[in-house]
Design an enzyme around this catalytic site. Structure first.
Site, short mmCIF file in Angstrom:
data_model
loop_
_atom_site.label_atom_id
_atom_site.label_comp_id
_atom_site.label_asym_id
_atom_site.label_seq_id
_atom_site.Cartn_x
_atom_site.Cartn_y
_atom_site.Cartn_z
N CYS A 74 -24.59 40.25 -1.14
CA CYS A 74 -24.26 41.65 -0.82
C CYS A 74 -23.99 41.71 0.67
CB CYS A 74 -25.40 42.59 -1.19
SG CYS A 74 -25.06 44.32 -0.79
N HIS A 151 -15.48 38.59 -8.01
CA HIS A 151 -14.66 39.79 -7.87
C HIS A 151 -13.31 39.59 -8.52
CE1 HIS A 151 -17.04 42.15 -4.88
NE2 HIS A 151 -17.55 40.96 -4.64
N GLU A 200 -18.95 48.41 -8.63
CA GLU A 200 -19.84 47.28 -8.37
C GLU A 200 -20.65 46.94 -9.62
OE1 GLU A 200 -22.86 45.82 -4.81
OE2 GLU A 200 -21.87 47.77 -4.71
N CYS A 209 -18.64 48.28 -0.33
CA CYS A 209 -19.06 46.99 -0.87
C CYS A 209 -18.54 45.91 0.07
CB CYS A 209 -18.51 46.79 -2.29
SG CYS A 209 -18.93 45.18 -3.01
#
Length: 276
Positions: A74, A151, A200, A209
């Protein structure tokens, strides 16, 4: 036992930080994390961050999404933890080693190197991750990249025209992504500027993010849409992303401490008492 916490955020992406580097914490599991994260009956956050001692770095950072799932990385939380630490730090995460450094622009984080192989995302089966031959309604041919966590990025004319609250969870939980996926919709506004919204994994639509900004910038650079240093603007504000010649990703942006407090561990399901 009472546990001290620090409430922090990076561009509105908010965290509860528990510091177990000196004094041991009760075991943190999915139920405990989600109870703390609940905005009605808990303290409320997008992610719970737990700091622990490390044999390989200055300390270890564990990251739990609001649904209790533990994840690898993160970026916004790393900046927050870097602010809390107050000096340069090597931080161990499930996604690998990251390095945070205080700067005039906030906190700079060396996020590691991107991975593009289909089994590093991971995907359920092999395909070209540079232009994936898949679509979900108007979202087509994304690029996939792992920047410590997975992602998928769609480049569109207007990110705010996409109904992310509806299509985000559909893509996140698609069988193509066995470990689920973070979903990014991005618009290129200049050679050095990107507008971004992120659904997310495990947290939902978020104001910011950090890893999403990194992944989107890298995806745009891979496709030749932008230069090697860009400003990525999310609903919560801007982050500067650089992809250095040594393949390392560097993210720079602000982090903020909101307040500090304490809670009774038993109120949130932690019943094991730790001697301090």
């Amino acid at each position: 036992m009472r546990i001290d916490f620090t409430k922090m955020h990076g561009l509105g992406n908010d965290f509860i930080v528990l510091d177990g580097r000196v004094h041991a914490l009760p075991p943190v599991d999915a139920a405990f994390a989600s109870a703390l994260a609940d905005r009605h009956t808990g303290i409320g956050c997008d992610q719970l961050i737990v700091l622990e001692p490390s044999m390989d770095a200055d300390f270890r950072m564990r990251i739990f999404n609001a649904d209790g799932s533990e994840v690898e990385a993160c970026g916004n939380a790393t900046r927050a933890v870097g602010l809390l630490h107050g000096e340069p730090a090597r931080i161990e995460t499930l996604g690998g080693l990251v390095i945070s450094t205080p700067t005039d622009g906030g906190i700079s984080v060396q996020m590691g190197k991107p991975r593009f192989d289909w089994n590093a995302i991971p995907l359920a089966y092999a395909m070209d991750t540079h232009a994936m031959p898949v679509a979900w309604e108007e979202l087509v041919n994304p690029i996939a990249v792992n920047v410590g966590n997975p992602h998928v990025i769609f480049f569109v004319a207007d990110p705010y025209a996409i109904d992310m609250a509806r299509i985000g969870p559909m893509i996140e939980t698609d069988p193509l992504f066995p470990e689920r996926i973070n979903v990014n919709v991005a618009g290129i506004t200049a050679r050095d500027a990107i507008t971004l919204r992120v659904w997310e994994r495990g947290a939902g639509l978020t104001r910011a993010c950090g890893t999403g900004a990194c992944a989107t910038a890298i995806g745009a650079m891979k496709r030749g849409l932008v230069d090697r240093r860009v400003t990525v603007t999310l609903p919560g504000g801007p982050l500067v992303i650089e992809w250095r010649e040594d393949n390392e990703i560097v993210m720079t942006g602000p982090a903020t401490e909101a307040f500090r407090g304490s809670f009774d561990a038993a109120d949130f399901g932690a019943h094991i008492r730790i001697a301090i």
